[in-house]
Design a protein around this motif. Structure first.
Motif, PDB file in Angstrom:
ATOM      1  N   ARG A 202       0.910  -0.822  -0.383  1.00  9.65           N
ATOM      2  CA  ARG A 202      -0.065  -0.029   0.258  1.00  9.65           C
ATOM      3  C   ARG A 202       0.823   1.653   0.080  1.00  9.65           C
ATOM      4  N   GLY A 203       2.104   1.187   0.696  1.00  7.51           N
ATOM      5  CA  GLY A 203       2.973   2.923   0.816  1.00  7.51           C
ATOM      6  C   GLY A 203       3.656   2.669  -0.901  1.00  7.51           C
ATOM      7  N   LEU A 204       4.134   1.674  -1.208  1.00  7.53           N
ATOM      8  CA  LEU A 204       4.583   1.055  -2.589  1.00  7.53           C
ATOM      9  C   LEU A 204       3.514   1.705  -3.851  1.00  7.53           C
ATOM     10  N   THR A 205       2.570   1.315  -3.551  1.00  9.59           N
ATOM     11  CA  THR A 205       1.752   2.050  -4.569  1.00  9.59           C
ATOM     12  C   THR A 205       0.894   4.140  -3.797  1.00  9.59           C
ATOM     13  N   GLN A 206       1.200   3.973  -2.798  1.00 10.00           N
ATOM     14  CA  GLN A 206       1.265   5.792  -3.385  1.00 10.00           C
ATOM     15  C   GLN A 206       1.631   6.993  -3.020  1.00 10.00           C
ATOM     16  N   ALA A 207       3.558   6.249  -2.686  1.00 13.27           N
ATOM     17  CA  ALA A 207       4.391   6.628  -3.920  1.00 13.27           C
ATOM     18  C   ALA A 207       3.847   6.703  -4.818  1.00 13.27           C
ATOM     19  N   ILE A 208       4.270   6.066  -5.771  1.00 11.50           N
ATOM     20  CA  ILE A 208       3.963   5.451  -7.352  1.00 11.50           C
ATOM     21  C   ILE A 208       2.673   7.024  -7.814  1.00 11.50           C
ATOM     22  N   ALA A 209       1.331   6.577  -7.764  1.00 14.35           N
ATOM     23  CA  ALA A 209       0.809   7.568  -7.208  1.00 14.35           C
ATOM     24  C   ALA A 209       1.024   9.154  -7.177  1.00 14.35           C
ATOM     25  N   ARG A 210       1.705   9.423  -5.801  1.00 15.28           N
ATOM     26  CA  ARG A 210       2.235  10.693  -5.822  1.00 15.28           C
ATOM     27  C   ARG A 210       2.844  11.375  -6.723  1.00 15.28           C
ATOM     28  N   ASP A 211       4.142  10.366  -7.565  1.00 15.38           N
ATOM     29  CA  ASP A 211       5.301  10.226  -8.580  1.00 15.38           C
ATOM     30  C   ASP A 211       4.459  10.305  -9.882  1.00 15.38           C
ATOM     31  N   LYS A 212       2.770   9.699  -9.794  1.00 12.80           N
ATOM     32  CA  LYS A 212       3.008   9.371 -11.023  1.00 12.80           C
ATOM     33  C   LYS A 212       1.085   9.672 -11.254  1.00 12.80           C
TER      34      LYS A 212
END
Length: 340
Positions: A125-135
């Motif tokens: 979930r944390g990595l999904t959120q990091a990707i969503a912020r960047d992309k």
């Protein structure tokens, strides 16, 4: 970059990787499901990676980090999704797979060795959120165009990457007909590679679905011959590998002349999917005697089996190497045996 391989095979695949120009292996580990091999590669050396038939999956690295006391899953995810590493990984994906679009779909897979500090689902979930912020234009989906994996490959050490490969890398050309207990193509390819330089005929006297025979022909062996005591297996192998010679036969009585094959490579039955007649020790003694008889001097016998009793080896065979392997959760051993 990094690659995943069948558990227990990292050392052998590392040797193959380091023989490729421009590749330097920097580390290895185990993420709970697969062995993980980390390496640097020159841009010109990347095409060579796709020629290896022993790799399960190939990744362009995004970032690495380590755990520390009090670490949270979002904190680790933020350190894994590094902008400079992301751009390099996406460039590799666009070059090796297909061009990127502005609005990609993606999914995240996470593997951790222990879940005391946080759950693997929290890291995902944390990595999904990091990707969503960047992309922000990317959308999650399953299946997705892009897969991002995060693996704890050693205690406290994590790596993330974009998967460059798909199922065809580990399944190779696939099998027309499946059979329960069939050997993974990547393992079959490694076994064939351990048999040495192609020469004459490679024999698999317990050929099952024919996976080893197919890998032998792909590796350049002039001919591949197989047999199996199960008539259904013979028919399946003939359909899967029509260019190999496959006949019904008992591995304890191989219908070939003495010293007539360059190598014997086989995944032996060991009482789980398929049974043998009589005691395993007696059966193994008969099989090894025949393998020693038909293999030419200087050739090799490469076997997958939990145990090869040294006491029943014929005098012309000598164990040169053994490697523990884990297939679908089952422990077994890869045996390399020299024919004197």
């Amino acid at each position: 970059m990094f690659a995943t391989v069948v558990p227990g095979l990292a050392g052998l695949v590392t040797t193959e990787l380091e023989q490729l120009p421009g590749v330097h292996v920097t580390g290895a580990g185990f993420d709970g499901r697969s062995d993980v091999i980390l390496f640097d590669v020159d841009r010109g050396g990347r095409p060579g990676l796709w020629t290896l038939r022993t790799i399960e999956d190939l990744f362009a690295e995004v970032g690495r980090t380590t755990r520390s006391g009090g670490d949270s899953a979002p904190g680790i995810a933020g350190r894994l999704w590094r902008p400079d590493g992301v751009q390099k990984a996406l460039s590799a994906w666009a070059a090796d797979v297909r061009p990127l679009s502005g609005a990609m779909t993606y999914r995240v897979i996470a593997r951790v060795q222990q879940e005391q500090a946080f759950l693997r689902t929290e890291l995902r979930r944390g990595l999904t959120q990091a990707i969503a912020r960047d992309k922000p234009r990317w959308k999650t989906a399953d299946p997705a165009q892009l897969e991002v994996w995060a693996s704890e490959y050693a205690p406290g050490r994590l790596v993330a990457g974009v998967r460059l490969s798909d199922a065809s890398m580990r399944q190779h050309e696939g099998r027309e007909v499946e059979r329960p207990g069939s050997l993974r193509p990547t393992v079959a390819a490694l076994m064939v590679g351990l048999a040495g330089e192609p020469r004459d005929v490679l024999l698999d006297p317990c050929c099952g679905a024919g996976t080893i025979l197919g890998e032998a022909l792909a590796a350049g062996w002039p001919a591949a011959a197989g047999s199996d005591i199960d008539p259904e297996a013979v028919e399946i192998a003939r359909r899967n590998v029509p260019l190999a010679g496959v006949v019904p036969g008992d591995a304890r009585s191989i219908d070939l002349p003495d010293e007539s094959v360059g190598a014997v490579v086989s995944n032996l039955p060991f009482g789980r999917q398929y049974e043998v007649e009589g005691s395993m020790r007696t059966w193994m003694a008969g099989v090894l005697r025949e393998m020693g008889r038909v293999t030419a001097p200087g050739g090799r016998v490469v076997l997958l089996a939990p145990v090869v009793p040294v006491s029943v080896l014929p005098p012309e065979l000598r164990v040169a190497r053994r490697e523990p392997v884990r297939l679908l959760g089952t422990k077994t051993t890869l045996w390399v045996i020299d024919r004197k």
